[in-house]
Design a protein around this motif. Structure first.
Motif, PDB file in Angstrom:
ATOM      1  N   MET A  79      46.610  34.076  39.304  1.00  0.00           N
ATOM      2  CA  MET A  79      46.030  35.302  39.845  1.00  0.00           C
ATOM      3  C   MET A  79      44.719  35.582  39.109  1.00  0.00           C
ATOM      4  SD  MET A  79      48.383  36.053  41.999  1.00  0.00           S
ATOM      5  CE  MET A  79      48.046  37.723  42.489  1.00  0.00           C
ATOM      6  N   ASN A  80      43.893  36.474  39.687  1.00  0.00           N
ATOM      7  CA  ASN A  80      42.599  36.793  39.087  1.00  0.00           C
ATOM      8  C   ASN A  80      42.732  37.245  37.635  1.00  0.00           C
ATOM      9  OD1 ASN A  80      41.194  36.092  41.375  1.00  0.00           O
ATOM     10  ND2 ASN A  80      40.948  38.185  42.107  1.00  0.00           N
ATOM     11  N   TYR A  81      43.703  38.112  37.359  1.00  0.00           N
ATOM     12  CA  TYR A  81      43.841  38.608  35.985  1.00  0.00           C
ATOM     13  C   TYR A  81      44.240  37.474  35.031  1.00  0.00           C
ATOM     14  CZ  TYR A  81      48.991  38.749  36.112  1.00  0.00           C
ATOM     15  OH  TYR A  81      50.312  38.410  36.174  1.00  0.00           O
ATOM     16  N   GLN A  82      45.015  36.502  35.520  1.00  0.00           N
ATOM     17  CA  GLN A  82      45.410  35.368  34.683  1.00  0.00           C
ATOM     18  C   GLN A  82      44.216  34.449  34.415  1.00  0.00           C
ATOM     19  OE1 GLN A  82      48.520  34.190  37.440  1.00  0.00           O
ATOM     20  NE2 GLN A  82      50.096  34.641  35.888  1.00  0.00           N
ATOM     21  N   ILE A  83      43.409  34.249  35.437  1.00  0.00           N
ATOM     22  CA  ILE A  83      42.204  33.434  35.268  1.00  0.00           C
ATOM     23  C   ILE A  83      41.263  34.122  34.274  1.00  0.00           C
ATOM     24  CG2 ILE A  83      40.166  32.490  36.442  1.00  0.00           C
ATOM     25  CD1 ILE A  83      41.912  32.343  39.009  1.00  0.00           C
ATOM     26  N   ALA A  84      41.134  35.434  34.403  1.00  0.00           N
ATOM     27  CA  ALA A  84      40.270  36.205  33.497  1.00  0.00           C
ATOM     28  C   ALA A  84      40.730  36.058  32.053  1.00  0.00           C
ATOM     29  CB  ALA A  84      40.261  37.673  33.918  1.00  0.00           C
ATOM     30  N   GLU A  85      42.032  36.152  31.835  1.00  0.00           N
ATOM     31  CA  GLU A  85      42.561  36.001  30.477  1.00  0.00           C
ATOM     32  C   GLU A  85      42.292  34.599  29.945  1.00  0.00           C
ATOM     33  OE1 GLU A  85      46.719  36.983  30.604  1.00  0.00           O
ATOM     34  OE2 GLU A  85      46.333  39.122  30.884  1.00  0.00           O
ATOM     35  N   ARG A  86      42.523  33.600  30.779  1.00  0.00           N
ATOM     36  CA  ARG A  86      42.345  32.214  30.344  1.00  0.00           C
ATOM     37  C   ARG A  86      40.893  31.913  29.995  1.00  0.00           C
ATOM     38  NH1 ARG A  86      45.366  27.263  33.163  1.00  0.00           N
ATOM     39  NH2 ARG A  86      47.085  28.501  32.355  1.00  0.00           N
ATOM     40  N   SER A  90      36.152  39.219  32.363  1.00  0.00           N
ATOM     41  CA  SER A  90      36.775  40.377  33.009  1.00  0.00           C
ATOM     42  C   SER A  90      37.311  39.958  34.377  1.00  0.00           C
ATOM     43  CB  SER A  90      35.769  41.513  33.174  1.00  0.00           C
ATOM     44  OG  SER A  90      34.847  41.211  34.202  1.00  0.00           O
ATOM     45  N   GLU A  91      38.299  40.702  34.822  1.00  0.00           N
ATOM     46  CA  GLU A  91      38.866  40.417  36.149  1.00  0.00           C
ATOM     47  C   GLU A  91      37.805  40.618  37.223  1.00  0.00           C
ATOM     48  OE1 GLU A  91      42.706  41.632  38.931  1.00  0.00           O
ATOM     49  OE2 GLU A  91      42.562  42.415  36.893  1.00  0.00           O
ATOM     50  N   ARG A  92      36.943  41.605  37.042  1.00  0.00           N
ATOM     51  CA  ARG A  92      35.860  41.864  38.013  1.00  0.00           C
ATOM     52  C   ARG A  92      34.906  40.666  38.097  1.00  0.00           C
ATOM     53  NH1 ARG A  92      33.917  42.458  42.272  1.00  0.00           N
ATOM     54  NH2 ARG A  92      32.000  43.608  42.595  1.00  0.00           N
ATOM     55  N   THR A  93      34.633  40.025  36.980  1.00  0.00           N
ATOM     56  CA  THR A  93      33.769  38.834  36.964  1.00  0.00           C
ATOM     57  C   THR A  93      34.431  37.697  37.740  1.00  0.00           C
ATOM     58  OG1 THR A  93      32.786  39.477  34.862  1.00  0.00           O
ATOM     59  CG2 THR A  93      32.595  37.158  35.475  1.00  0.00           C
ATOM     60  N   ILE A  94      35.727  37.542  37.556  1.00  0.00           N
ATOM     61  CA  ILE A  94      36.464  36.506  38.282  1.00  0.00           C
ATOM     62  C   ILE A  94      36.415  36.791  39.776  1.00  0.00           C
ATOM     63  CG2 ILE A  94      38.736  35.447  38.655  1.00  0.00           C
ATOM     64  CD1 ILE A  94      37.262  34.714  35.974  1.00  0.00           C
ATOM     65  N   GLU A  95      36.617  38.042  40.158  1.00  0.00           N
ATOM     66  CA  GLU A  95      36.546  38.418  41.576  1.00  0.00           C
ATOM     67  C   GLU A  95      35.180  38.084  42.160  1.00  0.00           C
ATOM     68  OE1 GLU A  95      37.490  42.570  41.477  1.00  0.00           O
ATOM     69  OE2 GLU A  95      39.640  42.208  41.181  1.00  0.00           O
ATOM     70  N   SER A  96      34.139  38.325  41.386  1.00  0.00           N
ATOM     71  CA  SER A  96      32.777  38.033  41.834  1.00  0.00           C
ATOM     72  C   SER A  96      32.566  36.527  42.013  1.00  0.00           C
ATOM     73  CB  SER A  96      31.775  38.598  40.831  1.00  0.00           C
ATOM     74  OG  SER A  96      30.462  38.288  41.222  1.00  0.00           O
ATOM     75  N   HIS A  97      33.006  35.731  41.038  1.00  0.00           N
ATOM     76  CA  HIS A  97      32.871  34.268  41.151  1.00  0.00           C
ATOM     77  C   HIS A  97      33.668  33.742  42.346  1.00  0.00           C
ATOM     78  CE1 HIS A  97      30.522  33.571  37.603  1.00  0.00           C
ATOM     79  NE2 HIS A  97      31.452  34.039  36.774  1.00  0.00           N
ATOM     80  N   ARG A  98      34.846  34.287  42.515  1.00  0.00           N
ATOM     81  CA  ARG A  98      35.703  33.833  43.614  1.00  0.00           C
ATOM     82  C   ARG A  98      35.078  34.198  44.959  1.00  0.00           C
ATOM     83  NH1 ARG A  98      42.218  34.131  43.031  1.00  0.00           N
ATOM     84  NH2 ARG A  98      42.729  33.176  45.012  1.00  0.00           N
ATOM     85  N   PHE A  99      34.570  35.424  45.081  1.00  0.00           N
ATOM     86  CA  PHE A  99      33.909  35.860  46.304  1.00  0.00           C
ATOM     87  C   PHE A  99      32.724  34.957  46.630  1.00  0.00           C
ATOM     88  CE2 PHE A  99      30.479  38.224  48.358  1.00  0.00           C
ATOM     89  CZ  PHE A  99      31.111  38.655  49.521  1.00  0.00           C
ATOM     90  N   ASN A 100      31.885  34.684  45.636  1.00  0.00           N
ATOM     91  CA  ASN A 100      30.705  33.832  45.853  1.00  0.00           C
ATOM     92  C   ASN A 100      31.113  32.415  46.239  1.00  0.00           C
ATOM     93  OD1 ASN A 100      28.889  35.899  45.288  1.00  0.00           O
ATOM     94  ND2 ASN A 100      28.868  35.430  43.105  1.00  0.00           N
ATOM     95  N   ALA A 101      32.158  31.894  45.622  1.00  0.00           N
ATOM     96  CA  ALA A 101      32.626  30.547  45.947  1.00  0.00           C
ATOM     97  C   ALA A 101      33.158  30.492  47.371  1.00  0.00           C
ATOM     98  CB  ALA A 101      33.711  30.116  44.956  1.00  0.00           C
ATOM     99  N   TYR A 102      33.941  31.485  47.766  1.00  0.00           N
ATOM    100  CA  TYR A 102      34.473  31.530  49.130  1.00  0.00           C
ATOM    101  C   TYR A 102      33.330  31.551  50.142  1.00  0.00           C
ATOM    102  CZ  TYR A 102      39.349  32.602  47.782  1.00  0.00           C
ATOM    103  OH  TYR A 102      40.626  32.563  47.305  1.00  0.00           O
ATOM    104  N   LYS A 103      32.315  32.340  49.834  1.00  0.00           N
ATOM    105  CA  LYS A 103      31.166  32.451  50.730  1.00  0.00           C
ATOM    106  C   LYS A 103      30.453  31.103  50.863  1.00  0.00           C
ATOM    107  CE  LYS A 103      27.080  35.322  51.461  1.00  0.00           C
ATOM    108  NZ  LYS A 103      26.281  36.421  50.929  1.00  0.00           N
TER     109      LYS A 103
END
Length: 119
Positions: A79-86, A90-103
């Protein structure tokens, strides 16, 4: 696949330069027609599959190193929070990277990557 009762050399050249798979002269044996349709369908399926892989690979190469890292971890089921911890982000940074990658990949869910790779 073109069917005609009056084929000539000029017609054959014309249809093949426009992308025809085959030119059959009427009357056509039904088995020959079915076999030609199967061959054309198989060729089209292979071409689409190769194109899909090529397009996916090209889009994958557009990702930044961090975006690839996030997507690969997400594909492992994290999950995003797990990726952020690893990754100590921040979880928000992970969400941003994931959003950009999906796009960049033209997808809307991680399952789309699995489907593209398995096609």
């Amino acid at each position: 696949i073109f069917l005609t009762a009056h084929a000539d050399l000029d017609m054959a050249i014309s249809v093949f330069t426009k992308g025809a798979f085959h030119l059959l002269k009427k009357p056509v044996d039904p088995l020959t027609l079915l076999q030609t349709i199967e061959e054309a369908t198989a060729k089209d399926k292979n071409a689409r599959s190769e194109s899909r892989y090529s397009n996916f690979d090209n889009r994958w190469n557009l990702l930044s190193q961090r975006e690839r890292q996030v997507i690969e971890l997400a594909m492992q089921g994290l999950m995003n929070y797990q990726i952020a911890e690893r990754l100590n982000l921040s979880e928000r940074t992970i969400e941003s990277h994931r959003f950009n990658a999906y796009k960049k990949l033209g997808i809307s869910a991680i399952e789309d990557i699995r489907r593209l790779r398995n096609d």
